[in-house]
Motif scaffolding. Structure first.
Motif, PDB file in Angstrom:
ATOM      1  N   TYR A 131       0.747  -1.153  -0.128  1.00 46.59           N
ATOM      2  CA  TYR A 131      -0.013   0.094  -0.011  1.00 46.59           C
ATOM      3  C   TYR A 131       0.856   1.333   0.026  1.00 46.59           C
ATOM      4  CZ  TYR A 131      -3.396   3.576   1.663  1.00 46.59           C
ATOM      5  OH  TYR A 131      -4.078   4.875   1.486  1.00 46.59           O
ATOM      6  N   ASN A 132       1.747   1.366   0.735  1.00 44.65           N
ATOM      7  CA  ASN A 132       2.889   2.477   0.991  1.00 44.65           C
ATOM      8  C   ASN A 132       3.646   2.813  -0.375  1.00 44.65           C
ATOM      9  OD1 ASN A 132       1.714   3.211   3.340  1.00 44.65           O
ATOM     10  ND2 ASN A 132       3.322   1.917   4.493  1.00 44.65           N
ATOM     11  N   GLU A 133       3.619   1.718  -1.362  1.00 44.96           N
ATOM     12  CA  GLU A 133       4.279   2.162  -2.573  1.00 44.96           C
ATOM     13  C   GLU A 133       3.395   2.684  -3.760  1.00 44.96           C
ATOM     14  OE1 GLU A 133       5.824  -1.841  -3.744  1.00 44.96           O
ATOM     15  OE2 GLU A 133       6.737  -2.264  -1.691  1.00 44.96           O
ATOM     16  N   ILE A 134       2.244   2.968  -3.085  1.00 44.18           N
ATOM     17  CA  ILE A 134       1.149   3.404  -4.131  1.00 44.18           C
ATOM     18  C   ILE A 134       1.637   5.080  -4.461  1.00 44.18           C
ATOM     19  CG2 ILE A 134      -1.210   4.075  -4.926  1.00 44.18           C
ATOM     20  CD1 ILE A 134      -1.830   1.620  -3.105  1.00 44.18           C
ATOM     21  N   LYS A 135       1.847   5.412  -5.851  1.00 45.09           N
ATOM     22  CA  LYS A 135       2.231   6.684  -6.004  1.00 45.09           C
ATOM     23  C   LYS A 135       1.137   7.623  -6.342  1.00 45.09           C
ATOM     24  CE  LYS A 135       7.102   5.673  -7.551  1.00 45.09           C
ATOM     25  NZ  LYS A 135       7.057   4.681  -6.638  1.00 45.09           N
ATOM     26  N   SER A 136       0.388   7.085  -6.729  1.00 43.44           N
ATOM     27  CA  SER A 136      -1.031   8.111  -7.400  1.00 43.44           C
ATOM     28  C   SER A 136      -2.171   8.095  -5.987  1.00 43.44           C
ATOM     29  CB  SER A 136      -1.701   7.284  -8.302  1.00 43.44           C
ATOM     30  OG  SER A 136      -3.062   7.790  -8.460  1.00 43.44           O
ATOM     31  N   SER A 137      -2.119   9.511  -5.750  1.00 41.95           N
ATOM     32  CA  SER A 137      -2.956   9.697  -4.463  1.00 41.95           C
ATOM     33  C   SER A 137      -4.543   9.394  -4.873  1.00 41.95           C
ATOM     34  CB  SER A 137      -3.129  11.325  -4.070  1.00 41.95           C
ATOM     35  OG  SER A 137      -3.666  11.980  -5.427  1.00 41.95           O
ATOM     36  N   LYS A 138      -4.927   9.339  -6.252  1.00 40.44           N
ATOM     37  CA  LYS A 138      -6.424   8.848  -6.234  1.00 40.44           C
ATOM     38  C   LYS A 138      -6.331   7.166  -5.978  1.00 40.44           C
ATOM     39  CE  LYS A 138      -7.622  12.645  -9.110  1.00 40.44           C
ATOM     40  NZ  LYS A 138      -8.184  13.287 -10.507  1.00 40.44           N
ATOM     41  N   LEU A 139      -5.344   6.646  -6.577  1.00 38.02           N
ATOM     42  CA  LEU A 139      -5.556   5.228  -6.178  1.00 38.02           C
ATOM     43  C   LEU A 139      -5.294   4.764  -4.908  1.00 38.02           C
ATOM     44  CD1 LEU A 139      -5.488   2.288  -7.463  1.00 38.02           C
ATOM     45  CD2 LEU A 139      -3.020   2.592  -7.874  1.00 38.02           C
ATOM     46  N   LYS A 140      -4.377   5.572  -4.095  1.00 35.33           N
ATOM     47  CA  LYS A 140      -4.237   5.531  -2.659  1.00 35.33           C
ATOM     48  C   LYS A 140      -5.391   5.374  -2.120  1.00 35.33           C
ATOM     49  CE  LYS A 140      -0.196   5.717   0.355  1.00 35.33           C
ATOM     50  NZ  LYS A 140       0.992   6.031   0.286  1.00 35.33           N
ATOM     51  N   SER A 141      -6.387   6.469  -2.214  1.00 29.52           N
ATOM     52  CA  SER A 141      -7.730   6.931  -1.819  1.00 29.52           C
ATOM     53  C   SER A 141      -8.413   5.699  -2.123  1.00 29.52           C
ATOM     54  CB  SER A 141      -8.229   8.188  -2.139  1.00 29.52           C
ATOM     55  OG  SER A 141      -9.251   8.516  -1.887  1.00 29.52           O
ATOM     56  N   TYR A 142      -8.390   5.346  -3.411  1.00 34.32           N
ATOM     57  CA  TYR A 142      -9.379   4.367  -3.757  1.00 34.32           C
ATOM     58  C   TYR A 142      -9.036   2.856  -2.900  1.00 34.32           C
ATOM     59  CZ  TYR A 142     -11.557   0.704  -6.771  1.00 34.32           C
ATOM     60  OH  TYR A 142     -12.242  -0.112  -7.517  1.00 34.32           O
ATOM     61  N   ILE A 143      -7.972   2.627  -2.703  1.00 31.55           N
ATOM     62  CA  ILE A 143      -7.512   1.288  -2.136  1.00 31.55           C
ATOM     63  C   ILE A 143      -7.765   1.512  -0.606  1.00 31.55           C
ATOM     64  CG2 ILE A 143      -5.700  -0.279  -1.491  1.00 31.55           C
ATOM     65  CD1 ILE A 143      -6.266  -0.533  -4.542  1.00 31.55           C
ATOM     66  N   LYS A 144      -7.602   2.501  -0.086  1.00 29.47           N
ATOM     67  CA  LYS A 144      -7.849   2.855   1.356  1.00 29.47           C
ATOM     68  C   LYS A 144      -9.420   2.708   1.676  1.00 29.47           C
ATOM     69  CE  LYS A 144      -7.799   6.445   4.901  1.00 29.47           C
ATOM     70  NZ  LYS A 144      -7.319   7.813   5.285  1.00 29.47           N
ATOM     71  N   GLY A 145     -10.291   3.175   0.661  1.00 28.55           N
ATOM     72  CA  GLY A 145     -11.727   2.932   0.729  1.00 28.55           C
ATOM     73  C   GLY A 145     -12.133   1.560   0.819  1.00 28.55           C
ATOM     74  N   PHE A 146     -11.523   0.894  -0.191  1.00 33.67           N
ATOM     75  CA  PHE A 146     -11.707  -0.450  -0.163  1.00 33.67           C
ATOM     76  C   PHE A 146     -11.345  -1.031   1.076  1.00 33.67           C
ATOM     77  CE2 PHE A 146     -10.194  -4.807  -0.919  1.00 33.67           C
ATOM     78  CZ  PHE A 146     -11.285  -5.394  -1.236  1.00 33.67           C
ATOM     79  N   PHE A 153     -10.215  -7.410   6.121  1.00 34.25           N
ATOM     80  CA  PHE A 153      -9.320  -6.559   6.855  1.00 34.25           C
ATOM     81  C   PHE A 153      -9.926  -6.475   8.344  1.00 34.25           C
ATOM     82  CE2 PHE A 153      -8.405  -5.600   2.764  1.00 34.25           C
ATOM     83  CZ  PHE A 153      -6.995  -5.697   2.723  1.00 34.25           C
ATOM     84  N   THR A 154      -9.088  -6.965   9.423  1.00 34.07           N
ATOM     85  CA  THR A 154      -9.679  -6.773  10.589  1.00 34.07           C
ATOM     86  C   THR A 154      -9.738  -5.181  11.130  1.00 34.07           C
ATOM     87  OG1 THR A 154      -7.359  -6.543  11.628  1.00 34.07           O
ATOM     88  CG2 THR A 154      -8.503  -8.768  11.205  1.00 34.07           C
ATOM     89  N   GLU A 155     -10.465  -4.855  12.106  1.00 36.03           N
ATOM     90  CA  GLU A 155     -10.546  -3.555  12.577  1.00 36.03           C
ATOM     91  C   GLU A 155      -9.044  -2.803  12.934  1.00 36.03           C
ATOM     92  OE1 GLU A 155     -12.973  -1.614  12.604  1.00 36.03           O
ATOM     93  OE2 GLU A 155     -14.175  -3.097  11.775  1.00 36.03           O
ATOM     94  N   THR A 156      -8.221  -3.600  13.470  1.00 38.99           N
ATOM     95  CA  THR A 156      -6.735  -3.157  13.720  1.00 38.99           C
ATOM     96  C   THR A 156      -6.187  -2.910  12.629  1.00 38.99           C
ATOM     97  OG1 THR A 156      -6.729  -4.874  15.670  1.00 38.99           O
ATOM     98  CG2 THR A 156      -4.718  -3.807  14.972  1.00 38.99           C
ATOM     99  N   GLU A 157      -6.269  -3.714  11.541  1.00 40.47           N
ATOM    100  CA  GLU A 157      -5.726  -3.352  10.408  1.00 40.47           C
ATOM    101  C   GLU A 157      -6.056  -2.121   9.524  1.00 40.47           C
ATOM    102  OE1 GLU A 157      -4.500  -7.876   8.796  1.00 40.47           O
ATOM    103  OE2 GLU A 157      -6.499  -7.198   8.668  1.00 40.47           O
ATOM    104  N   LYS A 158      -7.612  -1.982   9.778  1.00 37.40           N
ATOM    105  CA  LYS A 158      -8.417  -1.007   9.269  1.00 37.40           C
ATOM    106  C   LYS A 158      -7.959   0.317   9.939  1.00 37.40           C
ATOM    107  CE  LYS A 158     -12.180  -3.038   7.605  1.00 37.40           C
ATOM    108  NZ  LYS A 158     -13.863  -3.355   7.527  1.00 37.40           N
ATOM    109  N   ASP A 159      -7.772   0.346  11.337  1.00 40.03           N
ATOM    110  CA  ASP A 159      -7.135   1.386  11.985  1.00 40.03           C
ATOM    111  C   ASP A 159      -5.702   2.066  11.384  1.00 40.03           C
ATOM    112  OD1 ASP A 159      -9.318   1.371  13.664  1.00 40.03           O
ATOM    113  OD2 ASP A 159      -8.299   0.469  15.166  1.00 40.03           O
ATOM    114  N   LEU A 160      -5.184   1.110  10.801  1.00 40.85           N
ATOM    115  CA  LEU A 160      -3.678   1.693  10.396  1.00 40.85           C
ATOM    116  C   LEU A 160      -4.024   2.622   9.143  1.00 40.85           C
ATOM    117  CD1 LEU A 160      -1.936  -1.687  10.069  1.00 40.85           C
ATOM    118  CD2 LEU A 160      -1.517  -0.029  11.645  1.00 40.85           C
ATOM    119  N   PHE A 161      -5.024   3.018   8.459  1.00 35.52           N
ATOM    120  CA  PHE A 161      -5.427   3.442   7.256  1.00 35.52           C
ATOM    121  C   PHE A 161      -6.297   4.727   7.693  1.00 35.52           C
ATOM    122  CE2 PHE A 161      -4.546  -0.712   5.886  1.00 35.52           C
ATOM    123  CZ  PHE A 161      -3.533  -0.574   4.840  1.00 35.52           C
ATOM    124  N   ASN A 162      -6.643   4.950   9.036  1.00 34.78           N
ATOM    125  CA  ASN A 162      -7.554   6.212   9.459  1.00 34.78           C
ATOM    126  C   ASN A 162      -6.432   7.231  10.025  1.00 34.78           C
ATOM    127  OD1 ASN A 162     -10.127   5.284   8.970  1.00 34.78           O
ATOM    128  ND2 ASN A 162      -9.771   4.213  10.804  1.00 34.78           N
TER     129      ASN A 162
END
Length: 162
Positions: A131-146, A153-162
């Protein structure tokens, strides 16, 4: 006559769809048969020779179309066609995080009886690792939303993206 010439040649050249629009339409396709049908029609011209991300989206929306199909036969054929396209895209471009995301989304929402769920742990881990290798901010936002809406993904894993 010039008009017909221009019209003819403009239909010969496939204009690459806007990937950001496809992402948005793909999210909306989950919610209604009409949205799935529209995106399916928009991607009808995509072939295996096109960008593999487009092939993956075509596969994803084809599996969604199966969800809305009436007959069991149509459901089965559409799902098989969609899954085949997704697997082709992954095989051709295994390092594409967006393609992995599409496959993960399809697999986590596929009934267990279809036995199309074996790559969930692999794709989830790939997304977490890259995930951290994604360069495109739009793609990063899309993947984060997914990730934030995913069942994988567990709640703990999701918390890494908030």
């Amino acid at each position: 006559m010039k008009f017909l010439f221009v019209l003819f040649f403009s239909t010969l050249f496939f204009v690459t769809p806007d990937l950001n629009k496809i992402r948005e339409d793909y999210i909306n396709a989950v919610h209604s048969k009409e949205n799935a049908e529209k995106l399916y029609n928009d991607l009808a011209v995509v072939t295996k020779g096109d960008a593999k991300i487009l092939v993956a989206y075509k596969g994803g929306v084809t599996t969604l179309k199966a969800k809305f199909a009436q007959s069991t036969k149509d459901k089965k054929e559409l799902f098989k066609e969609g899954a085949t396209l997704i697997e082709y895209a992954v095989a051709e471009d295994p390092d594409n995080i967006e393609i992995r995301c599409i496959r993960l989304g399809v697999q986590e929402n596929t009934p267990k009886v279809l036995k199309y769920r074996k790559n969930i742990p692999e794709d989830k881990q790939y997304i977490l690792d890259h995930y951290n290798e994604i360069k495109s901010s739009k793609l990063k936002s899309y993947i984060k939303g997914f990730i934030l809406h995913s069942k994988s993904f567990t709640e703990t894993e999701k918390d890494l993206f908030n």
